[in-house]
Design an enzyme around this catalytic site. Structure first.
Site, PDB file in Angstrom:
ATOM      1  N   ASP A  37      17.709 -27.260 -57.449  1.00 32.27           N
ATOM      2  CA  ASP A  37      18.139 -28.411 -56.652  1.00 32.27           C
ATOM      3  C   ASP A  37      17.159 -28.642 -55.505  1.00 32.27           C
ATOM      4  O   ASP A  37      16.513 -27.703 -55.035  1.00 32.27           O
ATOM      5  CB  ASP A  37      19.556 -28.140 -56.102  1.00 32.27           C
ATOM      6  CG  ASP A  37      20.213 -29.409 -55.584  1.00 32.27           C
ATOM      7  OD1 ASP A  37      19.718 -30.515 -55.875  1.00 32.27           O
ATOM      8  OD2 ASP A  37      21.226 -29.286 -54.872  1.00 32.27           O
ATOM      9  N   ASN A  85      23.740 -36.278 -64.089  1.00 29.07           N
ATOM     10  CA  ASN A  85      22.443 -36.909 -63.794  1.00 29.07           C
ATOM     11  C   ASN A  85      22.255 -38.100 -64.716  1.00 29.07           C
ATOM     12  O   ASN A  85      21.829 -39.183 -64.307  1.00 29.07           O
ATOM     13  CB  ASN A  85      21.255 -35.966 -64.055  1.00 29.07           C
ATOM     14  CG  ASN A  85      21.163 -34.794 -63.089  1.00 29.07           C
ATOM     15  OD1 ASN A  85      20.606 -33.762 -63.425  1.00 29.07           O
ATOM     16  ND2 ASN A  85      21.685 -34.937 -61.886  1.00 29.07           N
TER      17      ASN A  85
END
Ligand code: FPP
Length: 277
Positions: A37, A85
């Site tokens: 991340d 996503n």
């Protein structure tokens, strides 16, 4: 113990070797899973476009994979693209990530071969664009006979959808074999997960400081040690993997038991405490 090809400690950088020297090689984790991340923030801090953060993140993927292969880590599983996503990011970013994945696989295949790395995938990969699936199959086939680290990329992956897929598979099997529901075991569910062929992660690393699982390997991380670092993924290198492993080795894993430090339970004293309220 495990065997995953030859150790190549001499190929570590001098700094990595210093950290590696503090590790107990016989107590390495078998499976490290990473939530990568912070690509966007890394770019933002430099006033760059987000896609440059992803591009830099792809370099970290390769560096970390190579360090993992040098220390003989059998399983490395990276969260490269979640179902969320896919659904929630702007199309332009999703398309960029797909192109990046293709070019990553193409340009790093030789390095994967040199490092004896086998590439695999988990997730609803059949929903990815066909040309991406073709490139993925090409890289998996080319590396299938490698015997070192298995690098698994979680793509179009979600932990809950994995469980849905597993339960569907199991329900089919039960119908077919006329098995009654009260005979379902944890092992039956495990057999139908995308990860049925690998051990559960012992260590879960998350970069960029968030304290969340983000729908990653929900079933499999039941007993994983969690290591969160503020470092953003594009700044994460092999040495940071080794530092996370050093931290992991300092912990006592109890799996719901009492662990070694607790000593014997004094039953007499326990009875007294209960009686005394
Ligand atoms: C999170 O950054 C990261 C991802 C979207 C997934 C990881 C993708 C890569 C490392 C790119 C390349 C991977 C391969 C395998 C080629 P973010 O955009 O959520 O960062 P932010 O939270 O700072 O916005």
């Amino acid at each position: 113990m495990y065997s995953s090809g030859t150790l190549r400690i001499h190929e570590l950088t001098a700094e990595e070797r210093t950290v590696y020297a503090t590790l107990k090689p016989e107590c390495l984790p078998e499976h490290v899973a990473i939530i990568m991340d912070g690509n966007g923030r890394w770019a933002g801090h430099r006033s760059l476009k987000r896609f440059l953060g992803h591009q830099q993140g792809a370099k970290s993927v390769q560096q970390v994979t190579e360090t993992a292969s040098r220390i003989g880590l059998p399983w490395l599983t990276l969260y490269a693209f979640s179902l969320e996503n896919n659904l929630r990011r702007p199309r332009a970013e999703v398309n960029f990530l797909m192109r990046l994945l293709k070019s990553y696989l193409e340009s790093n295949l030789q390095r994967m071969m040199d490092n004896n790395v086998r590439i695999k995938y988990i997730g609803r990969t059949h929903e990815l664009p066909p040309e991406v699936q073709d490139k993925m199959a090409w890289a998996a086939d080319a590396t299938a006979r490698n015997t070192g680290t298995t690098l698994t990329l979680a793509l179009n992956y979600g932990g809950r959808s994995e469980l849905v897929d597993a339960f569907r598979g199991l329900a089919e099997e039960m119908k077919h074999k006329h098995i009654s529901v009260d005979r379902i075991t944890e092992e039956d569910i495990h057999r139908h997960l995308y990860t049925a062929h690998m051990p559960d992660p012992d260590l879960l690393i998350r970069t960029s400081g968030e304290m969340r699982l983000s729908n990653y390997l929900l079933w499999q991380v039941a007993y994983a040690e969690i290591f969160v670092t503020d470092r953003l993924w594009p700044d994460f290198r092999g040495i940071h993997l080794l530092e996370a492993i050093a931290d992991f080795q300092r912990r006592e894993r109890r799996y719901g038991g009492l662990g070694e430090a607790s000593g014997e339970v004094d039953e007499e004293a326990e009875r007294f405490k209960i009686a005394a309220g």
